[in-house]
Design a protein around this motif. Structure first.
Motif, mmCIF file in Angstrom:
data_model
loop_
_atom_site.group_PDB
_atom_site.id
_atom_site.type_symbol
_atom_site.label_atom_id
_atom_site.label_comp_id
_atom_site.label_asym_id
_atom_site.label_seq_id
_atom_site.Cartn_x
_atom_site.Cartn_y
_atom_site.Cartn_z
ATOM 1 N N ALA A 81 1.289 9.176 -10.773
ATOM 2 C CA ALA A 81 0.868 7.949 -11.456
ATOM 3 C C ALA A 81 2.244 6.985 -11.744
ATOM 4 O O ALA A 81 1.925 5.918 -11.851
ATOM 5 C CB ALA A 81 0.005 8.320 -12.462
ATOM 6 N N MET A 82 3.196 7.775 -12.438
ATOM 7 C CA MET A 82 4.210 6.796 -12.728
ATOM 8 C C MET A 82 4.901 6.192 -11.505
ATOM 9 O O MET A 82 5.371 5.349 -11.683
ATOM 10 C CB MET A 82 5.454 7.793 -13.330
ATOM 11 C CG MET A 82 6.521 7.008 -13.970
ATOM 12 S SD MET A 82 7.974 8.114 -14.788
ATOM 13 C CE MET A 82 8.321 9.067 -13.204
ATOM 14 N N VAL A 83 5.018 6.997 -10.343
ATOM 15 C CA VAL A 83 5.539 6.392 -9.266
ATOM 16 C C VAL A 83 4.622 5.309 -8.642
ATOM 17 O O VAL A 83 5.285 4.185 -8.335
ATOM 18 C CB VAL A 83 5.926 7.651 -8.220
ATOM 19 C CG1 VAL A 83 6.378 6.928 -6.828
ATOM 20 C CG2 VAL A 83 6.993 8.578 -8.643
ATOM 21 N N GLU A 84 3.335 5.470 -8.752
ATOM 22 C CA GLU A 84 2.339 4.468 -8.305
ATOM 23 C C GLU A 84 2.513 3.228 -9.285
ATOM 24 O O GLU A 84 2.389 2.129 -8.714
ATOM 25 C CB GLU A 84 0.961 4.943 -8.718
ATOM 26 C CG GLU A 84 0.580 5.956 -7.505
ATOM 27 C CD GLU A 84 -0.845 6.361 -7.721
ATOM 28 O OE1 GLU A 84 -1.381 6.390 -8.989
ATOM 29 O OE2 GLU A 84 -1.358 7.161 -6.832
ATOM 30 N N ALA A 85 2.803 3.531 -10.520
ATOM 31 C CA ALA A 85 2.991 2.252 -11.474
ATOM 32 C C ALA A 85 4.311 1.372 -10.967
ATOM 33 O O ALA A 85 4.611 0.196 -11.319
ATOM 34 C CB ALA A 85 3.248 2.614 -12.837
ATOM 35 N N ALA A 86 5.266 2.032 -10.233
ATOM 36 C CA ALA A 86 6.586 1.232 -9.528
ATOM 37 C C ALA A 86 6.048 0.464 -8.513
ATOM 38 O O ALA A 86 6.976 -0.534 -8.533
ATOM 39 C CB ALA A 86 7.481 2.196 -8.933
ATOM 40 N N HIS A 87 4.915 0.603 -7.957
ATOM 41 C CA HIS A 87 4.416 -0.297 -7.107
ATOM 42 C C HIS A 87 5.490 -1.013 -5.798
ATOM 43 O O HIS A 87 5.861 -1.610 -5.422
ATOM 44 C CB HIS A 87 4.001 -1.699 -7.580
ATOM 45 C CG HIS A 87 2.533 -1.588 -8.489
ATOM 46 N ND1 HIS A 87 1.328 -1.367 -8.001
ATOM 47 C CD2 HIS A 87 2.674 -1.308 -9.766
ATOM 48 C CE1 HIS A 87 0.607 -1.549 -8.964
ATOM 49 N NE2 HIS A 87 1.214 -1.234 -9.962
ATOM 50 N N ASN A 88 6.185 0.386 -5.295
ATOM 51 C CA ASN A 88 6.900 0.465 -4.203
ATOM 52 C C ASN A 88 6.342 1.436 -3.289
ATOM 53 O O ASN A 88 6.557 2.595 -3.345
ATOM 54 C CB ASN A 88 8.297 0.734 -4.544
ATOM 55 C CG ASN A 88 9.296 0.781 -3.756
ATOM 56 O OD1 ASN A 88 9.211 1.459 -2.575
ATOM 57 N ND2 ASN A 88 10.278 0.079 -3.640
ATOM 58 N N ASN A 89 5.843 0.841 -2.030
ATOM 59 C CA ASN A 89 4.974 1.713 -1.075
ATOM 60 C C ASN A 89 5.954 2.802 -0.478
ATOM 61 O O ASN A 89 5.515 3.906 -0.411
ATOM 62 C CB ASN A 89 4.423 1.047 -0.209
ATOM 63 C CG ASN A 89 3.182 0.099 -0.758
ATOM 64 O OD1 ASN A 89 2.631 0.714 -1.482
ATOM 65 N ND2 ASN A 89 2.955 -1.060 0.014
ATOM 66 N N ALA A 90 7.077 2.484 -0.306
ATOM 67 C CA ALA A 90 8.059 3.466 0.381
ATOM 68 C C ALA A 90 8.443 4.349 -0.304
ATOM 69 O O ALA A 90 8.342 5.741 -0.128
ATOM 70 C CB ALA A 90 9.332 2.612 0.727
ATOM 71 N N LEU A 91 8.842 4.025 -1.709
ATOM 72 C CA LEU A 91 8.928 5.145 -2.983
ATOM 73 C C LEU A 91 7.713 6.302 -2.985
ATOM 74 O O LEU A 91 7.908 7.433 -3.297
ATOM 75 C CB LEU A 91 9.365 4.591 -4.006
ATOM 76 C CG LEU A 91 9.777 5.316 -5.176
ATOM 77 C CD1 LEU A 91 10.912 6.485 -4.950
ATOM 78 C CD2 LEU A 91 10.152 4.769 -6.460
ATOM 79 N N LEU A 92 6.655 5.601 -2.974
ATOM 80 C CA LEU A 92 5.264 6.282 -3.277
ATOM 81 C C LEU A 92 4.889 7.276 -2.132
ATOM 82 O O LEU A 92 4.648 8.314 -2.499
ATOM 83 C CB LEU A 92 4.267 5.152 -3.490
ATOM 84 C CG LEU A 92 2.748 5.963 -3.743
ATOM 85 C CD1 LEU A 92 2.928 6.893 -4.990
ATOM 86 C CD2 LEU A 92 1.784 4.953 -3.679
#
Length: 226
Positions: free
Chosen positions: A151-162
């Motif tokens: 969820a923390m990574v989703e909050a970054a709103h970077n699709n590649a990172l997610l």
């Protein structure tokens, strides 16, 4: 099992894709034994050699694990996860280093890109994390803690990172379970709440610092294996 009979052309590739899709959909759970070679051949309407080649390819990619005399098991739900599990294996420190590389940047980005819905999800998962730990359910704790980090990574709103992080979610769960077992205590709740507070206050450097300090602490407590 929702598998269809493949066309004649490219039978092995088609069976590989259908088995891969079944794993991704959760038709067979992580760690579960899949149907036997004759059962798959009958279901798909292909020869056993075709099934054997497809299973061998997916085992090479890390999705399946063939255990001689026992059967074939689901080892990962994506090639990314399979590759990471194969590369890191049981080496906890390597898994923690991969997490550090992704989670610190995710925390930094989340502090500038998060939405109110993202914050609500993080708060809910923190509370759930504390609840399952208080109940002594280590398996549930590993699962919920992983959901928090996703969820923390989703909050970054970077699709590649997610996509990268989702691919290693199974490795993260295994990593959390191992550290809990080795340390015989929950990772410090304040570490996680400090990260969320910094994200809520839109302070990227502080969010990154708290994420880095948390993982550096784990790395310090778990030096390189011999």
């Amino acid at each position: 099992m929702p598998l269809s009979s493949p066309r004649r052309a490219g039978l092995v590739d088609q069976v590989i894709e259908q088995l891969r899709d079944a794993v991704r959909r959760g038709e067979w759970a992580l760690g579960e034994r899949i149907p036997t070679e004759p059962e798959l051949a009958a279901t798909l309407g292909v020869g056993r050699n075709t099934v054997r080649e497809a299973v061998r390819a997916l085992a090479h990619n890390g999705l399946l694990e063939v255990r001689q005399g026992d059967g074939t098991y689901v080892r990962a739900t994506s090639e990314v996860s399979g590759a990471l599990r194969r590369l890191c294996g049981s080496r906890l420190r390597e898994a923690l280093q991969v997490r550090r590389a992704l989670e610190v940047e995710a925390a930094r980005l989340a502090a500038t890109e998060r939405t109110d819905d993202d914050l609500a999800a993080l708060a809910r998962l923190l509370d759930e994390r504390d609840r399952v730990w208080a109940n002594g359910d280590e398996d549930a704790f590993a699962r919920v803690d992983t959901e928090f980090h996703v969820a923390m990574v989703e909050a970054a709103h970077n699709n590649a990172l997610l996509e990268l992080y989702r691919g290693m979610a199974e490795l993260v769960t295994s990593c959390v379970a191992t550290t809990v077992r080795l340390e015989e205590k929950t990772p410090e709740p304040a570490d996680h709440r400090n990260i969320v507070t910094a994200i809520a206050e839109r302070d990227p450097e502080r969010a990154a610092r708290h994420a880095r300090e948390f993982l550096d602490g784990l790395l310090t407590r778990h030096p390189a294996e011999d």
